[in-house]
Design an enzyme around this catalytic site. Sequence first.
Site, PDB file in Angstrom:
ATOM      1  N   LYS A   1     -10.999 -11.545   5.258  1.00 30.29           N
ATOM      2  CA  LYS A   1     -10.048 -10.394   5.131  1.00 30.29           C
ATOM      3  C   LYS A   1      -9.570 -10.219   6.344  1.00 30.29           C
ATOM      4  O   LYS A   1     -10.456 -10.381   7.452  1.00 30.29           O
ATOM      5  CB  LYS A   1     -10.952  -9.523   4.522  1.00 30.29           C
ATOM      6  CG  LYS A   1     -11.486  -9.529   3.116  1.00 30.29           C
ATOM      7  CD  LYS A   1     -10.585  -9.318   2.053  1.00 30.29           C
ATOM      8  CE  LYS A   1     -11.067  -9.596   0.545  1.00 30.29           C
ATOM      9  NZ  LYS A   1     -10.261  -9.583  -0.360  1.00 30.29           N
TER      10      LYS A   1
ATOM     11  N   LYS B   1     -14.193 -18.627   1.856  1.00 32.19           N
ATOM     12  CA  LYS B   1     -12.913 -19.099   1.161  1.00 32.19           C
ATOM     13  C   LYS B   1     -11.592 -18.233   1.710  1.00 32.19           C
ATOM     14  O   LYS B   1     -11.773 -17.003   2.191  1.00 32.19           O
ATOM     15  CB  LYS B   1     -12.882 -19.032  -0.277  1.00 32.19           C
ATOM     16  CG  LYS B   1     -13.313 -17.640  -0.998  1.00 32.19           C
ATOM     17  CD  LYS B   1     -13.245 -17.650  -2.235  1.00 32.19           C
ATOM     18  CE  LYS B   1     -11.904 -17.685  -3.091  1.00 32.19           C
ATOM     19  NZ  LYS B   1     -11.003 -16.367  -3.008  1.00 32.19           N
TER      20      LYS B   1
ATOM     21  N   ASP C   1      -8.388 -16.242   0.755  1.00 31.52           N
ATOM     22  CA  ASP C   1      -7.934 -15.409  -0.376  1.00 31.52           C
ATOM     23  C   ASP C   1      -6.887 -15.994  -1.286  1.00 31.52           C
ATOM     24  O   ASP C   1      -6.240 -17.015  -0.759  1.00 31.52           O
ATOM     25  CB  ASP C   1      -7.649 -13.914   0.042  1.00 31.52           C
ATOM     26  CG  ASP C   1      -8.219 -12.874  -0.803  1.00 31.52           C
ATOM     27  OD1 ASP C   1      -8.464 -13.187  -1.862  1.00 31.52           O
ATOM     28  OD2 ASP C   1      -8.583 -11.874  -0.408  1.00 31.52           O
ATOM     29  N   GLU C   2      -6.591 -15.534  -2.445  1.00 31.27           N
ATOM     30  CA  GLU C   2      -5.953 -16.141  -3.409  1.00 31.27           C
ATOM     31  C   GLU C   2      -4.395 -16.040  -2.986  1.00 31.27           C
ATOM     32  O   GLU C   2      -3.623 -16.971  -3.708  1.00 31.27           O
ATOM     33  CB  GLU C   2      -6.085 -15.628  -4.655  1.00 31.27           C
ATOM     34  CG  GLU C   2      -5.343 -14.156  -4.952  1.00 31.27           C
ATOM     35  CD  GLU C   2      -5.957 -12.800  -4.365  1.00 31.27           C
ATOM     36  OE1 GLU C   2      -7.323 -13.071  -3.773  1.00 31.27           O
ATOM     37  OE2 GLU C   2      -5.517 -11.783  -4.255  1.00 31.27           O
TER      38      GLU C   2
ATOM     39  N   HIS D   1      -9.731 -20.163  -8.570  1.00 33.32           N
ATOM     40  CA  HIS D   1      -9.859 -18.656  -8.441  1.00 33.32           C
ATOM     41  C   HIS D   1      -8.857 -18.083  -9.862  1.00 33.32           C
ATOM     42  O   HIS D   1      -7.745 -18.929  -9.977  1.00 33.32           O
ATOM     43  CB  HIS D   1      -9.010 -18.147  -7.130  1.00 33.32           C
ATOM     44  CG  HIS D   1      -9.151 -16.749  -7.081  1.00 33.32           C
ATOM     45  ND1 HIS D   1      -8.487 -16.050  -7.679  1.00 33.32           N
ATOM     46  CD2 HIS D   1      -9.623 -16.111  -6.015  1.00 33.32           C
ATOM     47  CE1 HIS D   1      -8.404 -14.925  -7.281  1.00 33.32           C
ATOM     48  NE2 HIS D   1      -9.405 -14.726  -6.133  1.00 33.32           N
TER      49      HIS D   1
ATOM     50  N   LYS E   1     -14.849  -4.360  -8.224  1.00 37.65           N
ATOM     51  CA  LYS E   1     -13.789  -3.459  -8.576  1.00 37.65           C
ATOM     52  C   LYS E   1     -13.112  -3.977  -9.574  1.00 37.65           C
ATOM     53  O   LYS E   1     -12.028  -3.490 -10.030  1.00 37.65           O
ATOM     54  CB  LYS E   1     -12.787  -3.748  -7.157  1.00 37.65           C
ATOM     55  CG  LYS E   1     -12.457  -5.110  -7.060  1.00 37.65           C
ATOM     56  CD  LYS E   1     -11.812  -5.167  -5.717  1.00 37.65           C
ATOM     57  CE  LYS E   1     -11.453  -6.757  -5.220  1.00 37.65           C
ATOM     58  NZ  LYS E   1     -10.738  -6.763  -4.011  1.00 37.65           N
TER      59      LYS E   1
ATOM     60  N   GLY F   1     -15.463  -9.741  -6.148  1.00 39.90           N
ATOM     61  CA  GLY F   1     -14.496  -8.426  -6.520  1.00 39.90           C
ATOM     62  C   GLY F   1     -15.208  -7.260  -6.119  1.00 39.90           C
ATOM     63  O   GLY F   1     -15.777  -6.858  -7.279  1.00 39.90           O
TER      64      GLY F   1
ATOM     65  N   GLN G   1     -19.766 -13.725  -3.881  1.00 37.49           N
ATOM     66  CA  GLN G   1     -18.848 -13.525  -2.959  1.00 37.49           C
ATOM     67  C   GLN G   1     -18.386 -12.168  -2.518  1.00 37.49           C
ATOM     68  O   GLN G   1     -18.389 -11.244  -3.222  1.00 37.49           O
ATOM     69  CB  GLN G   1     -17.320 -14.543  -3.157  1.00 37.49           C
ATOM     70  CG  GLN G   1     -17.514 -15.682  -3.340  1.00 37.49           C
ATOM     71  CD  GLN G   1     -16.178 -16.468  -3.851  1.00 37.49           C
ATOM     72  OE1 GLN G   1     -15.981 -17.536  -3.816  1.00 37.49           O
ATOM     73  NE2 GLN G   1     -15.238 -15.625  -4.309  1.00 37.49           N
ATOM     74  N   PHE G   2     -18.540 -11.950  -1.153  1.00 36.23           N
ATOM     75  CA  PHE G   2     -18.404 -10.654  -0.553  1.00 36.23           C
ATOM     76  C   PHE G   2     -17.132 -10.590   0.337  1.00 36.23           C
ATOM     77  O   PHE G   2     -17.190 -11.363   1.444  1.00 36.23           O
ATOM     78  CB  PHE G   2     -19.737 -10.343   0.241  1.00 36.23           C
ATOM     79  CG  PHE G   2     -20.882 -10.248  -0.557  1.00 36.23           C
ATOM     80  CD1 PHE G   2     -21.502  -8.941  -1.224  1.00 36.23           C
ATOM     81  CD2 PHE G   2     -21.382 -11.598  -0.956  1.00 36.23           C
ATOM     82  CE1 PHE G   2     -22.710  -9.297  -1.998  1.00 36.23           C
ATOM     83  CE2 PHE G   2     -22.719 -11.596  -1.581  1.00 36.23           C
ATOM     84  CZ  PHE G   2     -23.272 -10.424  -2.057  1.00 36.23           C
ATOM     85  N   GLY G   3     -16.299  -9.730   0.104  1.00 37.52           N
ATOM     86  CA  GLY G   3     -14.859  -9.694   1.120  1.00 37.52           C
ATOM     87  C   GLY G   3     -15.425  -8.374   1.873  1.00 37.52           C
ATOM     88  O   GLY G   3     -16.019  -8.530   2.919  1.00 37.52           O
ATOM     89  N   GLY G   4     -14.803  -7.341   1.508  1.00 39.57           N
ATOM     90  CA  GLY G   4     -14.797  -6.015   1.971  1.00 39.57           C
ATOM     91  C   GLY G   4     -16.468  -5.569   2.130  1.00 39.57           C
ATOM     92  O   GLY G   4     -16.665  -4.866   3.224  1.00 39.57           O
TER      93      GLY G   4
END
Lengths: 435, 435
Positions: free
Chosen positions: B150, B176, B178-179, B269, B309, B354, B375-378
């Site tokens: 991110k 990864k 992002d889409e 994805h 989310k 998500g 998977q962890f983004g934020g």
Amino acid sequence: MLEYIDIDYIPNDNDIVCEYMIEPASGVDFQDACTNIAGESSIDTWSDILTLGHKLASTLKPHVFEIDEISGITRIAYPTALFEVESIPQILSSIAGNIFSMKLLNNLKLMDVSFPRDVINRYNGPKFGIKGIRKLLGVKKRPLCGTIVKPKVGLNPKDHAMVAYQAWTGGMDLVKDDENLTNQKFNPFKMRVIETLNMRDKAENESGERKMYMANITASSCSEMIERAEFVKEQSGEYVMIDIIPVGWTALQTLREESESMGLVLHGHRCMHAAITRNPVHGISMQVIAKLARMVGLDQLHIGTTIGKMHGGEDEVKTLLATCKSSPVAEDRKNHVLAQEWGGLKPVLAVASGGLHPAHVPDVMRIMGQDIVMQFGGGIHAHPMGTTAGAYAVRQAIDASMDGEELYESAKKHKELRIAFEKWGQPAACQCTKS
Amino acid sequence: MLEYIDIDYIPNDNDIVCEYMIEPASGVDFQDACTNIAGESSIDTWSDILTLGHKLASTLKPHVFEIDEISGITRIAYPTALFEVESIPQILSSIAGNIFSMKLLNNLKLMDVSFPRDVINRYNGPKFGIKGIRKLLGVKKRPLCGTIVKPKVGLNPKDHAMVAYQAWTGGMDLVKDDENLTNQKFNPFKMRVIETLNMRDKAENESGERKMYMANITASSCSEMIERAEFVKEQSGEYVMIDIIPVGWTALQTLREESESMGLVLHGHRCMHAAITRNPVHGISMQVIAKLARMVGLDQLHIGTTIGKMHGGEDEVKTLLATCKSSPVAEDRKNHVLAQEWGGLKPVLAVASGGLHPAHVPDVMRIMGQDIVMQFGGGIHAHPMGTTAGAYAVRQAIDASMDGEELYESAKKHKELRIAFEKWGQPAACQCTKS
């Protein structure tokens, strides 16, 4: 999330503009929903990430510049720098990707997207377009007419070719495979192409008209799809058709790239679109699909009939027709159309198909004009006198309409048209006062 | 239309069986709607065509063998001979094509489809599957964990690689793209792959753990997509990821065909799926998409989290998990799942992604088990101490959960986990009685 709402923002030549219809989940503030859609479809995520610097945001952030909480209509401008602009899949992954899944929304529909000139110029658009197709077929003014071989699947190659021949000699310009006929055991692709193009030659010789066959090259891999297209070309075919939604955008862009040198007319069947487009408040509009299809460069596209067996009202069909044909397309707030310059991209020939029969001809022409293909499946093959007579009836209806003659007058002279009316009903004009 | 309703019919090994949820338009008889759906998705059309002979119909006609007018649930068996069985696009053009457009329906949803063994055997399924991926990474039991770099887009290749490095050294197995990050000017694909794989080597050396990078090869043509995959392989990458809905089924089948010799793990994805799957009464279920993804042979697939989310409840996620992993899958009427034999096709590793953060770990593992990727983004990059600390917190949560330790106990020992809870809230267990 950063702040993306900026009502004073005026989109410029470096923006891709989207119109969404937004329905937030219960208890979610409308402006919060807009901010989250703008962020998730571009640079942001659900938590305030430290790696998102203000310098980056200043050049790449989207602007929510129009909000109408009552209608749900919201417009967002995205800088083109966010995108791999020549890739439809990448554009969709952004503006039509994760956002449909967000819990803070009940529904979301992408109504339209407008691309600046620089993006449009990256796309080929149709190779032939309306003029190119008319020149190929030698038909100057009247609508083109075609049939779908029926039954949809099940005939062997020889019987398939015979039905095609009957339709051509009755007056059809075009014959197409149905959307679910590709390469089945009962009707292998190559044998069908050979047999059908042989009968096309025979029909051309006998009728003195150009006749063309749209072979369905929908396939499980791009190499197989292109191999089928090349086979059609080798066999002196001029056209191929493809199921645009089941194969997907990467295959379509691949096909258009390869078709440039092959010189094949590309016909797009939109089956499966309504799984995405039909819900009025969720999904992606057919308007968006039609626009992307013109950019990629399909020469022909199914857009509905307003009249036949398929969903789609007159306003929708007229809007799609403008997207296929016009340049520029003017903004139309009522129908959720954004202004669009098309640069040098040729128009797409719109196809009316799905439940049409001869009595529909005047209405389809009144709504859609003359620069269309009208396709008749059951509407000729179920004619009580057979396919050829059904095709005659269609041409009789087109000729009368082009001459400004009422169809019931033409039917007095033409048995095939009269019998079509007896089977499927009179044209609308006859049902009121004139007969 | 011919007659297709045959309640006494028992599907056999030569049938593809579909479950639909049907809502006829006002005034349309339910059985008529079923007949029209069965006909339009196979051999028939709206008018009684003379070219549809009874001999043909006797071998190819579908059977509507279950009808429930109250729930709308209807099951139809289609003979496999109708299909080009190795082509997902052709199958979808039939069972999920024109029928969504029909005026005589208000809504239609394809809930599930069950394929007989002969059809399943035509597909490769995943090359690696769960065991193959675990072997590659050297992780035997615990869930795999990964991050999405991110911000989604905007970083240059060096900064992108640095964020990846920070996540890997904090304990992530996978990183990864992002889409919506593919090949933009600010972060060209090849430079990103080179930089990120360099940092992967450094992270592997420093941590003593295997680390892998999932580069997004979503592209505008199949040749470009394959070229990107080959570049990843040349640069000693093990994984690629793809946006399965935006690229479409022909591209996916092409990728799987080509990946057989390349030996790359394929990560799918699902962005954009919810435009098709989210409406409960119209479109195509995520269950169908997951099933087709396993047949085609994705090794990993996003199926939701129930918690973060994105939309998707616990029942749905568990159902998708079974479709990814189990063999055979048992019928589950409540969740609209048809029985499915998977033959020798390997399981797909399900991905939870998500809006996840460390406190979600025990719940995700309770619902989804250990054979998953989280998977962890934020949820790591927004950690107040930065990405590496965020990654530590995730691994601390996973290690505690694997040891049967309550997370609030673990947080007493680990500052990173404690601070994650302070930012995003406690795990569910803490919020009740134990803390």
